[in-house]
Motif scaffolding. Structure first.
Motif, PDB file in Angstrom:
ATOM      1  N   GLN A 202     -10.653  -1.291   6.988  1.00  0.00           N
ATOM      2  CA  GLN A 202     -10.938  -0.056   6.030  1.00  0.00           C
ATOM      3  C   GLN A 202      -9.605   0.396   5.619  1.00  0.00           C
ATOM      4  O   GLN A 202      -8.780   1.008   6.100  1.00  0.00           O
ATOM      5  CB  GLN A 202     -11.308   0.891   7.202  1.00  0.00           C
ATOM      6  CG  GLN A 202     -12.704   0.644   7.835  1.00  0.00           C
ATOM      7  CD  GLN A 202     -13.141   1.651   8.740  1.00  0.00           C
ATOM      8  OE1 GLN A 202     -12.447   2.506   9.263  1.00  0.00           O
ATOM      9  NE2 GLN A 202     -14.464   1.496   9.437  1.00  0.00           N
ATOM     10  N   PRO A 203      -9.553   0.070   4.196  1.00  0.00           N
ATOM     11  CA  PRO A 203      -8.174   0.416   3.594  1.00  0.00           C
ATOM     12  C   PRO A 203      -8.127   1.949   3.425  1.00  0.00           C
ATOM     13  O   PRO A 203      -8.872   2.642   2.963  1.00  0.00           O
ATOM     14  CB  PRO A 203      -7.968  -0.510   2.543  1.00  0.00           C
ATOM     15  CG  PRO A 203      -9.626  -0.482   2.032  1.00  0.00           C
ATOM     16  CD  PRO A 203     -10.346  -0.520   3.377  1.00  0.00           C
ATOM     17  N   HIS A 204      -6.493   2.313   3.294  1.00  0.00           N
ATOM     18  CA  HIS A 204      -6.209   3.756   2.690  1.00  0.00           C
ATOM     19  C   HIS A 204      -5.313   3.223   1.849  1.00  0.00           C
ATOM     20  O   HIS A 204      -4.409   2.383   1.763  1.00  0.00           O
ATOM     21  CB  HIS A 204      -6.013   4.518   3.745  1.00  0.00           C
ATOM     22  CG  HIS A 204      -4.872   4.521   4.383  1.00  0.00           C
ATOM     23  ND1 HIS A 204      -4.242   3.744   5.522  1.00  0.00           N
ATOM     24  CD2 HIS A 204      -3.700   5.010   4.206  1.00  0.00           C
ATOM     25  CE1 HIS A 204      -3.084   3.699   5.897  1.00  0.00           C
ATOM     26  NE2 HIS A 204      -2.370   4.679   5.061  1.00  0.00           N
ATOM     27  N   LEU A 205      -5.042   4.188   0.714  1.00  0.00           N
ATOM     28  CA  LEU A 205      -4.149   4.174  -0.098  1.00  0.00           C
ATOM     29  C   LEU A 205      -3.150   5.523   0.082  1.00  0.00           C
ATOM     30  O   LEU A 205      -3.770   6.511  -0.017  1.00  0.00           O
ATOM     31  CB  LEU A 205      -4.440   4.206  -1.519  1.00  0.00           C
ATOM     32  CG  LEU A 205      -3.319   4.228  -2.738  1.00  0.00           C
ATOM     33  CD1 LEU A 205      -2.191   3.375  -2.633  1.00  0.00           C
ATOM     34  CD2 LEU A 205      -4.261   4.360  -4.051  1.00  0.00           C
TER      35      LEU A 205
ATOM     36  N   MET B 280     -11.838   3.240  -1.062  1.00  0.00           N
ATOM     37  CA  MET B 280     -10.670   3.500  -0.298  1.00  0.00           C
ATOM     38  C   MET B 280     -10.416   4.788  -0.244  1.00  0.00           C
ATOM     39  O   MET B 280     -10.675   5.553  -1.004  1.00  0.00           O
ATOM     40  CB  MET B 280      -9.424   2.861  -1.124  1.00  0.00           C
ATOM     41  CG  MET B 280      -8.265   2.473  -0.525  1.00  0.00           C
ATOM     42  SD  MET B 280      -7.059   1.933  -1.558  1.00  0.00           S
ATOM     43  CE  MET B 280      -7.778   0.239  -2.164  1.00  0.00           C
ATOM     44  N   VAL B 281      -9.800   5.272   0.908  1.00  0.00           N
ATOM     45  CA  VAL B 281      -9.591   6.517   1.252  1.00  0.00           C
ATOM     46  C   VAL B 281      -7.986   7.028   0.716  1.00  0.00           C
ATOM     47  O   VAL B 281      -7.373   5.694   0.528  1.00  0.00           O
ATOM     48  CB  VAL B 281      -9.212   6.794   2.756  1.00  0.00           C
ATOM     49  CG1 VAL B 281      -8.593   8.321   2.977  1.00  0.00           C
ATOM     50  CG2 VAL B 281     -10.601   7.044   3.472  1.00  0.00           C
ATOM     51  N   ILE B 282      -7.813   7.990  -0.297  1.00  0.00           N
ATOM     52  CA  ILE B 282      -6.620   8.327  -0.794  1.00  0.00           C
ATOM     53  C   ILE B 282      -6.053   9.523  -0.017  1.00  0.00           C
ATOM     54  O   ILE B 282      -6.642  10.456   0.061  1.00  0.00           O
ATOM     55  CB  ILE B 282      -6.747   8.374  -2.386  1.00  0.00           C
ATOM     56  CG1 ILE B 282      -5.274   8.450  -2.927  1.00  0.00           C
ATOM     57  CG2 ILE B 282      -7.450   9.734  -2.582  1.00  0.00           C
ATOM     58  CD1 ILE B 282      -5.213   8.353  -4.500  1.00  0.00           C
TER      59      ILE B 282
ATOM     60  N   SER C 226       6.972   6.741  -2.291  1.00  0.00           N
ATOM     61  CA  SER C 226       6.702   5.425  -2.383  1.00  0.00           C
ATOM     62  C   SER C 226       5.220   5.477  -2.062  1.00  0.00           C
ATOM     63  O   SER C 226       4.377   6.388  -1.901  1.00  0.00           O
ATOM     64  CB  SER C 226       7.202   4.516  -1.363  1.00  0.00           C
ATOM     65  OG  SER C 226       7.209   4.782  -0.098  1.00  0.00           O
ATOM     66  N   SER C 227       4.468   4.050  -2.124  1.00  0.00           N
ATOM     67  CA  SER C 227       3.251   4.136  -1.820  1.00  0.00           C
ATOM     68  C   SER C 227       2.646   2.649  -1.071  1.00  0.00           C
ATOM     69  O   SER C 227       3.542   2.056  -1.156  1.00  0.00           O
ATOM     70  CB  SER C 227       2.150   4.277  -3.062  1.00  0.00           C
ATOM     71  OG  SER C 227       2.296   3.200  -3.756  1.00  0.00           O
ATOM     72  N   TRP C 228       1.630   2.937  -0.389  1.00  0.00           N
ATOM     73  CA  TRP C 228       1.241   1.624   0.249  1.00  0.00           C
ATOM     74  C   TRP C 228      -0.492   1.613   0.348  1.00  0.00           C
ATOM     75  O   TRP C 228      -0.969   2.664   0.385  1.00  0.00           O
ATOM     76  CB  TRP C 228       2.017   1.540   1.603  1.00  0.00           C
ATOM     77  CG  TRP C 228       1.521   2.500   2.614  1.00  0.00           C
ATOM     78  CD1 TRP C 228       0.392   2.711   3.413  1.00  0.00           C
ATOM     79  CD2 TRP C 228       2.318   3.639   3.138  1.00  0.00           C
ATOM     80  NE1 TRP C 228       0.419   3.860   4.418  1.00  0.00           N
ATOM     81  CE2 TRP C 228       1.595   4.321   4.149  1.00  0.00           C
ATOM     82  CE3 TRP C 228       3.878   4.014   2.988  1.00  0.00           C
ATOM     83  CZ2 TRP C 228       2.065   5.333   4.692  1.00  0.00           C
ATOM     84  CZ3 TRP C 228       4.073   4.954   3.482  1.00  0.00           C
ATOM     85  CH2 TRP C 228       3.520   5.623   4.440  1.00  0.00           C
ATOM     86  N   ILE C 229      -0.825   0.333   0.563  1.00  0.00           N
ATOM     87  CA  ILE C 229      -2.102   0.156   1.157  1.00  0.00           C
ATOM     88  C   ILE C 229      -2.284  -0.394   2.436  1.00  0.00           C
ATOM     89  O   ILE C 229      -1.309  -1.500   2.587  1.00  0.00           O
ATOM     90  CB  ILE C 229      -2.993  -0.700  -0.008  1.00  0.00           C
ATOM     91  CG1 ILE C 229      -2.934  -0.296  -1.258  1.00  0.00           C
ATOM     92  CG2 ILE C 229      -4.414  -1.217   0.487  1.00  0.00           C
ATOM     93  CD1 ILE C 229      -3.703  -1.216  -2.382  1.00  0.00           C
ATOM     94  N   ALA C 230      -2.933   0.160   3.402  1.00  0.00           N
ATOM     95  CA  ALA C 230      -2.805  -0.525   4.730  1.00  0.00           C
ATOM     96  C   ALA C 230      -4.255  -0.474   5.319  1.00  0.00           C
ATOM     97  O   ALA C 230      -5.080   0.478   4.716  1.00  0.00           O
ATOM     98  CB  ALA C 230      -1.899   0.372   5.440  1.00  0.00           C
TER      99      ALA C 230
ATOM    100  N   ALA D  83       0.748  -3.386   2.731  1.00  0.00           N
ATOM    101  CA  ALA D  83       1.429  -3.549   1.521  1.00  0.00           C
ATOM    102  C   ALA D  83       2.037  -2.335   0.805  1.00  0.00           C
ATOM    103  O   ALA D  83       1.517  -1.597   0.359  1.00  0.00           O
ATOM    104  CB  ALA D  83       0.356  -4.333   0.682  1.00  0.00           C
ATOM    105  N   LEU D  84       3.517  -2.624   0.515  1.00  0.00           N
ATOM    106  CA  LEU D  84       4.298  -1.562   0.125  1.00  0.00           C
ATOM    107  C   LEU D  84       4.543  -1.803  -1.246  1.00  0.00           C
ATOM    108  O   LEU D  84       5.109  -2.607  -1.529  1.00  0.00           O
ATOM    109  CB  LEU D  84       5.528  -1.419   1.238  1.00  0.00           C
ATOM    110  CG  LEU D  84       6.384  -0.370   0.740  1.00  0.00           C
ATOM    111  CD1 LEU D  84       6.029   1.170   1.082  1.00  0.00           C
ATOM    112  CD2 LEU D  84       7.776  -0.455   1.468  1.00  0.00           C
ATOM    113  N   GLN D  85       4.203  -0.557  -2.041  1.00  0.00           N
ATOM    114  CA  GLN D  85       5.013  -0.363  -3.503  1.00  0.00           C
ATOM    115  C   GLN D  85       6.263   0.663  -3.074  1.00  0.00           C
ATOM    116  O   GLN D  85       6.301   1.563  -2.532  1.00  0.00           O
ATOM    117  CB  GLN D  85       4.151   0.198  -4.246  1.00  0.00           C
ATOM    118  CG  GLN D  85       2.630  -0.644  -4.670  1.00  0.00           C
ATOM    119  CD  GLN D  85       1.791  -0.186  -5.694  1.00  0.00           C
ATOM    120  OE1 GLN D  85       0.938  -0.866  -6.073  1.00  0.00           O
ATOM    121  NE2 GLN D  85       1.941   1.150  -6.097  1.00  0.00           N
ATOM    122  N   ALA D  86       7.247   0.241  -3.961  1.00  0.00           N
ATOM    123  CA  ALA D  86       8.575   0.653  -3.731  1.00  0.00           C
ATOM    124  C   ALA D  86       8.577   2.103  -4.467  1.00  0.00           C
ATOM    125  O   ALA D  86       9.038   3.058  -3.648  1.00  0.00           O
ATOM    126  CB  ALA D  86       9.800   0.013  -4.587  1.00  0.00           C
TER     127      ALA D  86
END
Length: 529
Positions: free
Chosen positions: A272-275, A432-434, A280-284, A313-316
């Motif tokens: 069950q992913p969230h953004l 996806m949950v944001i 920064s941001s990530w999907i986990a 998964a990390l975005q800078a």
């Protein structure tokens, strides 16, 4: 009617100390915060004073008591979520011998290479050691020196007198728990980036004798490991007096920020992913097996949910692009300046101003494309040389086009990342949950739905996600709820569906985006080597 039992949820980020009162059902009553300065030092140093954290905690709890006295009196449990990868050396009495060496601090990079070099090497680290880290831990140290593996070596080599007096090296969360209870422990996620644990069995995260022997740090200076949901004690007399709470209040170990956010987003079930959309941001997403994608820089890490890992998964940079736009592009008298801080929780945030502008520009930003790599990128490519840029600007381009292009650029980068996430999870993500501060923007949420082509469910209180996660971890540890109940307690305030009319535009833009990365990456390497 007396309030339900409350969890005092501590949320300690780099910007400051926050606290909230959270019930087991996720209801948040009260919120208080204090800024804590970050000291940037020559040579790549970045530090914070842990004593200032502790002072700030007393202040925010006092604020909660003034505004919500009955709810504060109902507190039965304390649980913290904190920034990760910071390091504090403490003596035998638990007193700090150093400032907190922040997750931004890069001074230990050379120490790391000296400790773990060898032939053959990759990025200065022995390939043999990298293989062992990947097999046992699921990852490897940051060659930039930004995690405790490097910080501890920096203290050992550059501060030998401090090293000799050090009883324990603690992460940020561990130090807060020491101050709360007098007990020295590390959680399964706070110890992760010391790169000394065997993580192959999620229910039995433990020190690896081989990794400990190789790390260069006295094993006695590494704290015992506990689960995030373990009750590690009650408030010590000094902590109870400091916070104005009874000594009977129990303390649950808690988690670092990305672990807590995955719980606070309500995404505790498998796949069950969230953004998370912040600076920064990530999907986990929680997953049942340990796995690492070395090419996309995605790994499954120890987490709060028993017998599970957290794929991260990390975005800078995400919201950092908007901060850059506000601080470096707009003029001193611009109305956007008066709209408040980018990630403020108050009414009238800068997102209100952005949300009036973005819908006036068509999907595709009138041909302008933005690449959001202000500080390199972490995933799905690990490339510190990448940089941001606007492309295809013409005489007709205006600031509104640029603004929408920034929002779209971050979303396009997330779509690129989502492809790697789909492969990691073994199935396409369809919903996806944001959450996080950026989710306050209606326009950005809709852009994410359109660019990703999936349903986006917005957290009703996105800025409170870490505090809510700490509250729920505390509630699980105290036996009030189970992790399985949390998805049913999560509250979303709006579901953003993809706009069919924008699909072709964003499919074309994404193809261009990928081409731009392929063509520009060698240029950035040449410019920034």
């Amino acid at each position: 009617m007396a309030p339900a039992p409350q969890i005092l949820a501590i949320d300690l980020g780099t910007s400051g100390m926050k606290a909230a009162l959270v019930a087991a059902d996720g209801t948040i009553t009260g919120w208080a915060e204090r800024a804590v300065p970050l000291r940037v030092l020559p040579g790549g140093g970045a530090e914070q004073d842990p004593v200032e954290w502790w002072k700030a905690l007393a202040e925010v709890v006092a604020d909660l008591g003034r505004c919500h006295p009955e709810h504060l009196r109902a507190v039965t449990t304390v649980c913290a979520s904190t920034q990760g990868e910071g390091t504090i050396a403490v003596d035998a009495d638990g007193e700090p011998l150093t400032a907190c060496i922040s997750w931004l601090d890069m001074r230990g990079a050379a120490n790391l290479r000296r400790q773990f070099g060898g032939f053959p090497a990759y990025d200065g680290l022995s390939v043999r050691r990298i293989a062992r880290w990947l097999r046992l831990t699921g990852g490897m140290p940051s060659v930039a020196g930004k995690d405790p593996a490097s910080h501890m070596l920096l203290v050992r080599d550059a501060m030998p007198e401090v090293y000799e007096r050090t009883a324990s090296f603690l992460n940020v969360l561990d130090w807060i728990n020491l101050k709360l209870t007098g007990r020295t422990v590390a959680t399964v996620d706070s110890i992760f980036t010391s790169w000394v644990t065997d993580n192959r069995r999620p229910g039995n995260i433990r020190y690896s004798p081989a990794l400990v022997a190789d790390c260069g740090i006295d094993p006695g200076k590494l704290p015992p490991i506990v689960a995030c949901t373990e009750v590690i004690g009650t408030l010590s007399p000094s902590a109870a007096a400091h916070l104005g709470l009874p000594e009977s209040v129990q303390v649950v170990a808690g988690a670092i920020d990305n672990t807590a956010a995955a719980v606070g987003a309500g995404t505790t079930g498998d796949n069950q992913p969230h953004l998370y959309l912040g600076t920064s941001s990530w999907i986990a997403a929680h997953v049942p097996r340990k796995k690492t994608d070395v090419f996309a820089q995605i790994a499954a890490l120890p987490c709060a949910v028993p017998d599970r890992y957290l794929m991260t998964a990390l975005q800078a940079t995400a919201g950092a692009n908007l901060t850059w736009l506000r601080d470096k592009i707009v003029e001193y008298d611009d109305p956007l300046i008066g709209a408040g801080h980018l990630l403020s929780r108050d009414e009238g945030t800068i997102f209100d101003a952005f949300d009036q502008i973005i819908p006036t520009v068509p999907a595709g930003s009138n041909g302008v494309v933005y690449t959001p790599w202000l500080y390199g990128e972490r995933a799905p490519v690990d490339d510190p040389n990448l940089r941001a840029g606007f492309l295809n600007i013409s005489l007709d381009t205006n600031r509104s086009d640029l603004l929408r292009a920034v929002f779209e650029g971050v979303a396009l980068n997330t779509r690129w990342l989502t492809g790697a996430v789909d492969r990691f999870l073994g199935a396409p993500v369809t919903s996806m949950v944001i959450t996080g501060g950026g989710a306050q923007s209606d326009s950005w949420c809709q852009i994410f739905a359109d660019v990703l082509g999936i349903e986006i469910r917005r957290d009703a209180q996105p800025v409170a996600v870490n505090a809510r996660g700490a509250g729920w971890i505390g509630a699980v540890g105290a036996g009030m709820i189970s992790f399985a109940e949390i998805p049913g307690l999560m509250r979303n305030d709006y579901v953003f569906e993809p706009t069919a009319a924008h699909r072709a535009t964003y499919d074309e833009l994404f193809d261009v985006y990928r081409i731009l990365h392929k063509r520009l990456a060698p240029v950035y390497r040449r410019l920034n080597r």
